[in-house]
Design an enzyme around this catalytic site. Structure first.
Site, mmCIF file in Angstrom:
data_model
loop_
_atom_site.group_PDB
_atom_site.id
_atom_site.type_symbol
_atom_site.label_atom_id
_atom_site.label_comp_id
_atom_site.label_asym_id
_atom_site.label_seq_id
_atom_site.Cartn_x
_atom_site.Cartn_y
_atom_site.Cartn_z
ATOM 1 N N LYS A 185 -12.395 -1.825 6.559
ATOM 2 C CA LYS A 185 -12.055 -2.715 7.430
ATOM 3 C C LYS A 185 -12.687 -2.468 8.847
ATOM 4 O O LYS A 185 -12.962 -3.454 9.433
ATOM 5 C CB LYS A 185 -10.414 -2.644 7.390
ATOM 6 N N ASP A 228 -1.854 6.487 6.457
ATOM 7 C CA ASP A 228 -3.102 5.808 5.817
ATOM 8 C C ASP A 228 -3.213 4.590 6.719
ATOM 9 O O ASP A 228 -2.495 3.744 7.094
ATOM 10 C CB ASP A 228 -2.324 5.198 4.481
ATOM 11 N N TRP A 236 0.895 -1.018 -0.047
ATOM 12 C CA TRP A 236 -0.090 -0.094 0.014
ATOM 13 C C TRP A 236 1.044 1.078 -0.038
ATOM 14 O O TRP A 236 0.461 2.201 -0.593
ATOM 15 C CB TRP A 236 -0.892 0.047 1.229
HETATM 16 C C1 LIG Z 1 -7.590 -1.560 1.916
HETATM 17 C C2 LIG Z 1 -6.344 -0.569 1.834
HETATM 18 C C3 LIG Z 1 -6.206 0.414 0.863
HETATM 19 C C4 LIG Z 1 -7.183 0.505 -0.192
HETATM 20 O O1 LIG Z 1 -8.329 1.084 -0.008
HETATM 21 P P1 LIG Z 1 -9.262 1.431 -1.244
HETATM 22 O O2 LIG Z 1 -10.813 1.612 -0.364
HETATM 23 O O3 LIG Z 1 -9.684 0.299 -2.127
HETATM 24 O O4 LIG Z 1 -8.947 2.549 -1.894
HETATM 25 C C5 LIG Z 1 -5.146 1.287 1.297
HETATM 26 N N1 LIG Z 1 -4.482 1.340 2.120
HETATM 27 C C6 LIG Z 1 -4.479 0.237 3.168
HETATM 28 C C7 LIG Z 1 -3.500 0.450 4.150
HETATM 29 C C8 LIG Z 1 -5.873 -0.546 3.021
HETATM 30 O O5 LIG Z 1 -5.542 -1.692 3.906
#
Ligand SMILES: *Cc1c(COP(=O)(O)O)cnc(C)c1O
Length: 360
Positions: free
Chosen positions: A196, A172, A102
């Protein structure tokens, strides 16, 4: 049909009580004779929901007064582009720390807009470690420093906020937000997709310090501009109202559970017992440095990969679902977010032990 144990990495399990309430209110939202999907986002009823969602979120995470809370679209992925557009003038530079895929994706998006310096990257260890912050090649003039507190695919998590000087820290937190208390005041920007730990895919949480709002490049689209979205209460365009509602139910549930400190205790206990079971076995293994093993995503592999298919089929028969690892990492991965109860982890550990006895 009874509910299964769902170890999906995302979109992920939601608390049963959240789904029950959404179901009960689906056709008639609190006596209005309409669903929450069918009312104006600008009407007083939805505005009240929006306000209480923000208030709950602020209380749960202890968001200081000088931060704005935004509810956006486009997932964490859109923030990979929004962050550079909002925080850094064209041709300026930002530092990125990459501890998994990511973070790498965030780098590749940001590279379109500015000069990216990868200050540290743990790819050479197969993303099983976190480079010591003292060794990060951060720049004095960086507009910000971006990192990924929990890397969802490889199961690598920072257990403390890195001590770095200067540039605002951008995180993030998609796969760790609400799993433990955090000191929001240490960050410039925190963002997280909802699917999540916060609800359903389609809404993105963004927490931004006041002084970082209003710096967006002039060619930034309105829906991506933190100033535009902050000034409009995240309603410059029609927001994803149903996802907002589901998030409000998840936050209600979190408060009923006792808040993020209680979640942290529970999450640590869940993770530690699963890692302990893996470490005690010669059949299962997890490659991540124990100092940075994730509480949320636990990848593991079987000593004999030939048995992967049988493992997954028998797990499903035992109603333990979505254990297949990410295609980049292979093997298995158990995602044990807030909504996965401790009993689910216990059931997984029992199954793994039984499988090992029969098949190893
Ligand atoms: C799932 C995830 C993403 C992607 O999220 P989207 O909703 O598909 O844009 C980005 N960063 C992390 C750490 C993730 O777990």
């Amino acid at each position: 049909m009874d509910r299964v144990h769902n170890f999906s990495a995302g979109p992920a399990a939601l608390p049963d009580t959240v789904l029950e309430r959404a179901q009960a209110e689906l056709r008639d939202w609190q006596g209005r004779g309409m669903s929450v999907m069918e009312v104006s986002h600008r009407g007083p009823d939805f505005m009240a929901l929006a306000d209480s969602t923000e208030a709950n979120l602020r209380k749960l995470l202890g968001v200081p007064e000088n931060y704005r809370v935004l509810f956006l679209s486009g997932g964490a992925t859109l923030q990979f582009a929004s962050v550079p557009l909002n925080l850094a003038p064209p041709m300026s530079g930002a530092d990125y720390v990459v501890t998994g895929n990511w973070g790498r994706k965030a780098v590749s998006e940001a590279t379109r807009y500015l000069n990216v310096n990868v200050a540290a990257d743990s790819e050479t260890t197969g993303y099983t470690t976190i480079p010591d912050p003292a060794t990060w090649a951060v720049r004095d003039d960086a507009a910000y420093l971006h990192y990924t507190p929990n890397e969802t695919v490889y199961g690598v998590e920072f257990h403390s906020i890195p001590e770095v000087s200067g540039a605002p820290l951008v995180a993030d937190m998609s796969s760790t937000v609400m799993s433990r208390p955090i000191d929001v005041s240490r960050f410039g920007v925190i963002y997280a997709g909802a699917q999540k730990n916060l609800g359903a895919a389609g809404i993105t949480l963004l927490i931004v310090r006041d002084d970082l709002i209003g710096r967006a490049r002039s060619d930034t689209p309105g829906v991506m501009d933190y100033r535009v979205m902050a000034d409009s209460g995240s309603m410059w365009n029609t927001p994803p109202t149903y996802c907002w509602y589901i998030m409000s139910l998840v936050l209600d549930w979190l408060r009923e559970q006792g808040g993020v400190a209680v979640m942290a205790e529970r999450n640590a206990r869940k993770a530690h017992k699963l890692y302990a079971a893996i470490d005690a076995s010669d059949f299962y293994s997890n490659p991540v440095d124990p100092a940075c093993r994730s509480w949320m995503n636990v990848p593991f592999s079987l000593a004999d990969p030939e048995l992967d298919g049988v493992f997954l089929a028998e797990a499903e028969a035992a109603r333990l679902m979505n254990l297949k690892g990410h295609r980049l990492a292979g093997g298995m991965r158990a995602s044990i977010y807030n909504a996965v109860p401790e009993s689910g982890v216990d059931a997984l550990i029992d199954f793994m032990s039984d499988f090992e006895d029969r098949r190893a």
